[in-house]
Design an enzyme around this catalytic site. Structure first.
Site, PDB file in Angstrom:
ATOM      1  N   LYS A   1       5.209   1.815  -3.252  1.00 21.38           N
ATOM      2  CA  LYS A   1       5.090   3.184  -3.779  1.00 21.38           C
ATOM      3  C   LYS A   1       5.294   3.122  -5.284  1.00 21.38           C
ATOM      4  CE  LYS A   1       4.529   7.501  -2.449  1.00 21.38           C
ATOM      5  NZ  LYS A   1       3.781   8.075  -1.330  1.00 21.38           N
TER       6      LYS A   1
ATOM      7  N   LYS B   1       0.864  -1.184   0.000  1.00 18.59           N
ATOM      8  CA  LYS B   1       0.000   0.000   0.000  1.00 18.59           C
ATOM      9  C   LYS B   1       0.888   1.217   0.000  1.00 18.59           C
ATOM     10  CE  LYS B   1      -4.002   2.058   0.642  1.00 18.59           C
ATOM     11  NZ  LYS B   1      -3.800   2.569  -0.717  1.00 18.59           N
TER      12      LYS B   1
ATOM     13  N   ASN C   1      -2.688  19.062  -1.316  1.00 26.09           N
ATOM     14  CA  ASN C   1      -3.666  18.362  -0.490  1.00 26.09           C
ATOM     15  C   ASN C   1      -3.299  18.378   0.997  1.00 26.09           C
ATOM     16  OD1 ASN C   1      -4.113  15.379   0.798  1.00 26.09           O
ATOM     17  ND2 ASN C   1      -5.938  16.110  -0.244  1.00 26.09           N
TER      18      ASN C   1
ATOM     19  N   ASP D   1      -0.578  10.837  -4.383  1.00 31.81           N
ATOM     20  CA  ASP D   1       0.587  11.476  -3.756  1.00 31.81           C
ATOM     21  C   ASP D   1       0.775  12.765  -4.565  1.00 31.81           C
ATOM     22  OD1 ASP D   1       2.924  11.009  -1.761  1.00 31.81           O
ATOM     23  OD2 ASP D   1       3.979  11.590  -3.562  1.00 31.81           O
TER      24      ASP D   1
ATOM     25  N   THR E   1      -4.668  13.330   5.663  1.00 33.29           N
ATOM     26  CA  THR E   1      -3.248  13.514   5.991  1.00 33.29           C
ATOM     27  C   THR E   1      -3.044  14.812   6.768  1.00 33.29           C
ATOM     28  OG1 THR E   1      -2.727  12.312   3.971  1.00 33.29           O
ATOM     29  CG2 THR E   1      -0.904  13.435   5.045  1.00 33.29           C
TER      30      THR E   1
HETATM   31  P1  NDP Z   1       0.192  17.907  -3.948  1.00 25.73           P
HETATM   32  O1  NDP Z   1       0.625  17.574  -5.321  1.00 25.73           O
HETATM   33  O2  NDP Z   1      -1.251  18.068  -3.650  1.00 25.73           O
HETATM   34  O3  NDP Z   1       0.942  19.234  -3.438  1.00 25.73           O
HETATM   35  C1  NDP Z   1       2.323  19.309  -3.405  1.00 25.73           C
HETATM   36  C2  NDP Z   1       2.695  20.700  -2.949  1.00 25.73           C
HETATM   37  O4  NDP Z   1       4.102  20.756  -2.724  1.00 25.73           O
HETATM   38  C3  NDP Z   1       2.406  21.775  -3.974  1.00 25.73           C
HETATM   39  O5  NDP Z   1       2.111  22.963  -3.319  1.00 25.73           O
HETATM   40  C4  NDP Z   1       3.733  21.858  -4.729  1.00 25.73           C
HETATM   41  O6  NDP Z   1       3.927  23.094  -5.389  1.00 25.73           O
HETATM   42  C5  NDP Z   1       4.699  21.704  -3.615  1.00 25.73           C
HETATM   43  N1  NDP Z   1       5.987  21.178  -4.132  1.00 25.73           N
HETATM   44  C6  NDP Z   1       6.186  20.061  -4.886  1.00 25.73           C
HETATM   45  N2  NDP Z   1       7.491  19.911  -5.190  1.00 25.73           N
HETATM   46  C7  NDP Z   1       8.117  20.959  -4.620  1.00 25.73           C
HETATM   47  C8  NDP Z   1       9.455  21.364  -4.565  1.00 25.73           C
HETATM   48  N3  NDP Z   1      10.431  20.690  -5.188  1.00 25.73           N
HETATM   49  N4  NDP Z   1       9.725  22.481  -3.841  1.00 25.73           N
HETATM   50  C9  NDP Z   1       8.747  23.150  -3.197  1.00 25.73           C
HETATM   51  N5  NDP Z   1       7.463  22.821  -3.227  1.00 25.73           N
HETATM   52  C10 NDP Z   1       7.153  21.751  -3.929  1.00 25.73           C
HETATM   53  O7  NDP Z   1       0.837  16.771  -3.012  1.00 25.73           O
HETATM   54  P2  NDP Z   1       0.403  16.313  -1.554  1.00 25.73           P
HETATM   55  O8  NDP Z   1      -0.055  17.478  -0.760  1.00 25.73           O
HETATM   56  O9  NDP Z   1      -0.449  15.120  -1.683  1.00 25.73           O
HETATM   57  O10 NDP Z   1       1.812  15.791  -0.981  1.00 25.73           O
HETATM   58  C11 NDP Z   1       2.745  16.653  -0.315  1.00 25.73           C
HETATM   59  C12 NDP Z   1       3.710  15.804   0.489  1.00 25.73           C
HETATM   60  O11 NDP Z   1       2.988  15.013   1.443  1.00 25.73           O
HETATM   61  C13 NDP Z   1       4.546  14.803  -0.311  1.00 25.73           C
HETATM   62  O12 NDP Z   1       5.809  14.645   0.298  1.00 25.73           O
HETATM   63  C14 NDP Z   1       3.757  13.513  -0.152  1.00 25.73           C
HETATM   64  O13 NDP Z   1       4.565  12.353  -0.349  1.00 25.73           O
HETATM   65  C15 NDP Z   1       3.311  13.644   1.289  1.00 25.73           C
HETATM   66  N6  NDP Z   1       2.169  12.825   1.669  1.00 25.73           N
HETATM   67  C16 NDP Z   1       0.967  12.938   1.028  1.00 25.73           C
HETATM   68  C17 NDP Z   1      -0.109  12.162   1.434  1.00 25.73           C
HETATM   69  C18 NDP Z   1      -1.460  12.341   0.851  1.00 25.73           C
HETATM   70  O14 NDP Z   1      -2.401  11.741   1.386  1.00 25.73           O
HETATM   71  N7  NDP Z   1      -1.655  13.129  -0.191  1.00 25.73           N
HETATM   72  C19 NDP Z   1       0.048  11.151   2.497  1.00 25.73           C
HETATM   73  C20 NDP Z   1       1.322  11.177   3.167  1.00 25.73           C
HETATM   74  C21 NDP Z   1       2.342  11.971   2.729  1.00 25.73           C
HETATM   75  P3  NDP Z   1       3.805  23.165  -6.998  1.00 25.73           P
HETATM   76  O15 NDP Z   1       2.354  23.145  -7.297  1.00 25.73           O
HETATM   77  O16 NDP Z   1       4.482  24.440  -7.321  1.00 25.73           O
HETATM   78  O17 NDP Z   1       4.555  21.963  -7.524  1.00 25.73           O
END
Ligand code: NDP
Length: 450
Positions: free
Chosen positions: A129, A93, A244, A169, A212
């Site tokens: 993953k 998962k 998210n 993700d 999350t």
């Molecule tokens: P989203 O795609 O919804 O959002 C990602 C956010 O992070 C955006 O604001 C994006 O900005 C920013 N971002 C991405 N890459 C970079 C970078 N290199 N530098 C700065 N900002 C960046 O993803 P999620 O919110 O789902 O995920 C965010 C984190 O949380 C990840 O690490 C993910 O693995 C982790 N996570 C998510 C879960 C989930 O349920 N969704 C569960 C557990 C962990 P931009 O739009 O400019 O790219």
């Protein structure tokens, strides 16, 4: 730091040899192995059963071509991955990430971390993953759909409701899950819970979208209360990212009485002393898929600063990194400490560099590591799997209450494990140890394949 245990040193040396140049994966493995020093010293059965050398090698790793046709009729080729890391305690998962930075190292680091995180939830899920170097930014709906269909055409051969259940993700939200699920159903002619994060009209769970971010705040509130007799109430909060996790972390932190004063995306950050207006962020990010820089056009009291790392210079009591790996480095950590931060909890996966974590430890800042603090998403995904199996759905309040219980338990399991092994208050070690023990015992019980 050199390993004290010759067993761990030799396992890590082998991992370095086998996975050259995979810096994110090596970083994640090193952190876990460092936490296990006291465990392997106290419990020789782990070494006798070769548990750690088995744990660091994925059970299966798939890499595949994803070809699709763009809106101009041009053929595009991306690379797809699924790493099925460990199935000792349940079906694999873990999410799918669509981002140009995706490569084998990134997917393996995420899959490896997922083993321990999933174990910590107390639910029966193994670790995996996947993803692709496809960049959804600037693509039309049709292009995203064709990519997702092509990606699933190969992935469908390797997953299943009792085998491997992917989720979202970075870059994979409700739209992408819908296209992926539709294609799986077409190919297999079966309606099963093969993906989580599904839409509410076709098997999704209430509260999965929020899980999350909400879970991160439940964890942080418990950590603050238990370790500092504190809470979110009246605190200034900085949250990186605006996806998210960040959006729902903002919502819950605000509900718990905090004031979120800054958020970001990969272009830069916005700062608003009156508190970030979440409705504006949601409109920009969830509806218009626009840049955070647009925020200042709609909220005149806010300022925008290009460059995302500067967000850590904004004074706050609580920092919640919710964007991506290694976004918070030593310099950022020092700036947070200089401004009096009391707690940092990771919404993103491995957002703090090892140097940043060391700064927090040296300065007595409470630190909630990702494996524990952001496990609410996968926990609620597992609740979605349960509901799909029962062909029944719980209410929002029921799911949210289960999520809260799970996060409070995760905090206490990590806290107690750290204490049991003589490293009280170190939740990094505690989360790794608590997650590890259950998986390791299941691996021993299931024997070694000859
Ligand atoms: P989203 O795609 O919804 O959002 C990602 C956010 O992070 C955006 O604001 C994006 O900005 C920013 N971002 C991405 N890459 C970079 C970078 N290199 N530098 C700065 N900002 C960046 O993803 P999620 O919110 O789902 O995920 C965010 C984190 O949380 C990840 O690490 C993910 O693995 C982790 N996570 C998510 C879960 C989930 O349920 N969704 C569960 C557990 C962990 P931009 O739009 O400019 O790219």
């Amino acid at each position: 730091m050199a390993f004290q245990s010759p067993y761990l040193a030799s396992v890590y040396e082998q991992v370095e040899k086998r996975n050259p140049g995979e810096k994110e994966f090596l970083q994640a493995v090193r952190e876990v192995l460092e936490s296990l020093e006291l465990v392997v010293a106290k419990e020789p059965e782990f070494e006798a059963n070769g548990v750690i050398e088995r744990l660091v090698e994925p059970e299966r790793q798939i890499q595949f071509r994803v070809s699709w046709v763009d809106d101009n009729g041009k053929v595009q080729v991306n690379r797809g991955y699924r790493v099925q890391f460990n199935s000792a305690i349940g079906p694999y998962k873990g999410g799918l990430r669509l981002h140009p930075s995706v490569n084998a190292s990134v997917i393996k680091f995420l899959g490896f971390e997922q083993i321990f995180k999933n174990s910590l939830t107390g639910l029966p899920i193994g670790g995996g993953k996947g993803g692709s170097d496809f960049d959804p930014k600037g693509k039309s709906d049709g292009e995203v759909m064709r990519f997702c269909q092509s990606f699933m055409t190969e992935l469908s051969k390797h997953i299943g409701a009792d085998t491997d259940v992917p989720a979202g993700d970075i870059g994979v939200g409700a739209r992408e899950i819908g296209y992926l699920f539709g294609q799986y159903k077409r190919l297999r002619n079966e309606f099963t819970g093969v993906l989580t994060g599904k839409g509410l009209t076709y098997g999704g769970s209430l509260a999965r979208t929020e899980a999350t971010g909400y879970g991160l705040c439940y964890f942080t509130e418990e950590m603050l209360s238990c370790m500092k007799k504190e809470s979110f109430r009246g605190k200034r909060v900085v949250i990186s990212g605006s996806g998210n996790v960040a959006i729902y972390a903002n919502q819950k932190a605000t509900e718990l009485g905090g004031k979120v004063v800054a958020m970001s995306d990969s272009g830069g950050y916005v700062y608003d002393e009156n508190g970030i207006d979440l409705a504006v962020v949601k409109q920009l990010k969830e509806v218009e898929r626009a840049r955070i820089s647009e925020y200042v056009k709609r909220v005149p009291t806010a300022t925008y600063t290009p460059g995302c790392k500067g967000i850590w210079t904004v004074p706050c009591d609580i920092a919640l990194p919710c964007a991506t790996q290694n976004e918070l480095d030593e310099e950022g950590a020092k700036a947070l400490v200089a401004n009096g931060v009391i707690a940092v909890a990771e919404g993103a996966n491995m957002p703090s560099t090892p140097e940043a974590v060391a700064v927090f430890r040296q300065n007595g800042v409470l630190f909630g590591p990702a494996k524990a603090a952001n496990a609410g998403g996968v926990a609620t995904s597992a609740l979605e799997m349960s509901q799909n199996s029962m062909r029944y759905g719980w209410t929002f309040a029921e799911v949210d209450a289960k999520l809260k219980d799970i996060m409070v338990n995760i905090f206490h399991n990590a806290y107690d494990a750290a204490e049991k092994y003589g490293d009280a208050g170190n939740l990094v070690a505690g989360a790794n140890i608590a997650g590890f023990e259950k998986v390791a015992r299941a691996m021993i019980a299931q024997g070694i394949a000859y």
